[in-house]
Design an enzyme around this catalytic site. Structure first.
Site, short mmCIF file in Angstrom:
data_model
loop_
_atom_site.label_atom_id
_atom_site.label_comp_id
_atom_site.label_asym_id
_atom_site.label_seq_id
_atom_site.Cartn_x
_atom_site.Cartn_y
_atom_site.Cartn_z
N GLU A 171 0.41 -1.07 -0.06
CA GLU A 171 -0.04 -0.16 -0.01
C GLU A 171 0.99 1.28 -0.56
O GLU A 171 -0.32 2.28 0.58
CB GLU A 171 -1.17 -0.36 0.95
CG GLU A 171 -1.79 -1.44 1.53
CD GLU A 171 -3.31 -0.90 -0.05
OE1 GLU A 171 -3.21 -0.27 -0.07
OE2 GLU A 171 -4.13 -2.43 0.21
N HIS A 190 -2.18 1.99 8.57
CA HIS A 190 -3.60 1.02 8.18
C HIS A 190 -4.08 -0.32 9.00
O HIS A 190 -3.47 -1.01 8.76
CB HIS A 190 -4.18 0.75 6.08
CG HIS A 190 -4.16 -0.43 5.84
ND1 HIS A 190 -5.59 0.39 5.64
CD2 HIS A 190 -4.01 -1.40 5.12
CE1 HIS A 190 -6.41 -1.25 4.89
NE2 HIS A 190 -4.93 -2.11 4.68
N HIS A 201 -7.54 -3.78 9.77
CA HIS A 201 -8.85 -4.56 8.81
C HIS A 201 -9.30 -4.74 10.23
O HIS A 201 -9.52 -5.50 10.48
CB HIS A 201 -8.03 -5.63 8.58
CG HIS A 201 -7.22 -5.54 7.20
ND1 HIS A 201 -7.29 -7.54 6.72
CD2 HIS A 201 -7.23 -4.41 6.27
CE1 HIS A 201 -6.27 -6.12 5.47
NE2 HIS A 201 -6.89 -4.79 5.62
N HIS A 224 -12.34 -3.88 3.47
CA HIS A 224 -11.49 -3.67 3.34
C HIS A 224 -11.07 -3.40 5.26
O HIS A 224 -10.05 -4.36 5.70
CB HIS A 224 -10.75 -3.22 2.34
CG HIS A 224 -9.20 -3.34 2.27
ND1 HIS A 224 -8.95 -3.52 1.37
CD2 HIS A 224 -8.29 -3.96 2.99
CE1 HIS A 224 -7.49 -3.95 1.39
NE2 HIS A 224 -7.05 -3.88 2.78
#
Ligand code: 13P
Ligand code: ZN
Length: 274
Positions: free
Chosen positions: A123, A146, A148, A218
């Site tokens: 990413e 980031h 989940h 996501h």
């Protein structure tokens, strides 16, 4: 280079904070296998060059980030586990320097040669484009996380929760802390293949107005000044989503804070958060 890193106490502290937050992400159940990634702009902590750059491999970036030229970042490695990062941050994350006018980066790792499986997160386009946006607008955020977060992923699977307005009504309505600490609400990016320049572009648009962005089906991206602040933002948003699901699981529709209660929170706390 190892010696220079060891002598840099501030950098060492940031690396330990990343490791601590990686452990939280794992404990929260948000970091299955290699899920999630973290980057920190560490440029202000590095005086001169870390080492002779020509000793380290360089890689082309999918698009140029001219505002980041010659800047250093601490970035988690692709395929690396948060639970491993928590124990051994330097074996699971690396320092990169953006070079060549923002068109490529050098990896400053313990390995001077090209180690095929030790690369920054997939990413990276989203992380670097966010750091570039921060540089362009001159704001002080240094960290991008980031993860989940289960509750947030689940929320975006609801057929009734497909707009930013609905998401924010849920997030703000379930818990006063959300209005106090996330007054700008969260952004929303409809599903796009992860790791792509396209998802980076859409995410970037949302960062014009928000510091926390949900990726449909996501996960979530957030920015902040410190590693802990950034984690906290995700934690608060995620708690609201969790309360919403708990009410539904208990068989009732959550009432939510009223508009009057939300306005009162906004008026009382907005000035504190400026
Ligand atoms: P990386 O292992 O490449 O960081 O990917 C994890 C992830 O969450 C992709 O969205
Ligand atoms: Zn992901």
């Amino acid at each position: 280079m190892k010696k220079r890193l060891k002598q840099n106490k501030k950098l060492e502290e940031i690396i330990l904070q990343v490791a601590e937050v990686a452990q939280y992400l794992w404990q929260k159940g948000w970091a299955e296998r290699n899920a999630g990634n973290i980057s920190v702009n560490i440029d202000h902590l590095i005086e001169g060059d870390l080492d002779d750059i020509s000793q380290y491999p360089d890689f082309e970036l999918p698009e140029p980030y001219p505002e980041l030229n010659n800047k250093y970042f601490f970035v988690t490695g692709t395929g690396k586990r948060m639970r491993d990062l928590a124990r051994s941050p330097l074996k699971n994350a690396l320092i990169i320097k953006v070079t060549n006018g923002g068109c490529s980066y050098h990896i400053f790792s313990r390995h001077k040669r090209n180690v095929p499986d030790f690369r920054p997160t997939s990413e990276l386009p989203t992380h670097l484009s966010i750091h570039q946006k921060i540089a362009l607008r001159g704001s002080s955020e240094k960290v991008v996380i980031h993860t989940h977060a289960n509750e947030l992923v689940a929320l975006t699977h609801s057929p009734d929760v497909k707009s930013k307005e609905i998401v924010n009504n849920i997030i703000w309505g379930m818990h006063p802390e959300a209005m106090v600490f996330i007054p700008k609400g969260v952004g929303f990016v409809p599903y796009i293949i992860p790791g792509s320049v396209d998802i980076a572009k859409e995410t970037l648009k949302e960062f014009n107005d928000h510091d926390v962005i949900l990726w449909e089906k996501h996960g979530v991206f957030a920015i902040g000044e410190s590693v802990f602040d950034t984690f906290d933002s995700i934690d608060i948003v995620s708690k609201s989503a969790k309360i919403w699901f708990m009410c539904k699981q208990a068989g009732f529709e959550p009432e939510g804070l009223t508009d009057k209660q939300l306005d009162e929170l906004k008026e009382t706390y907005t000035s504190l958060n400026k």
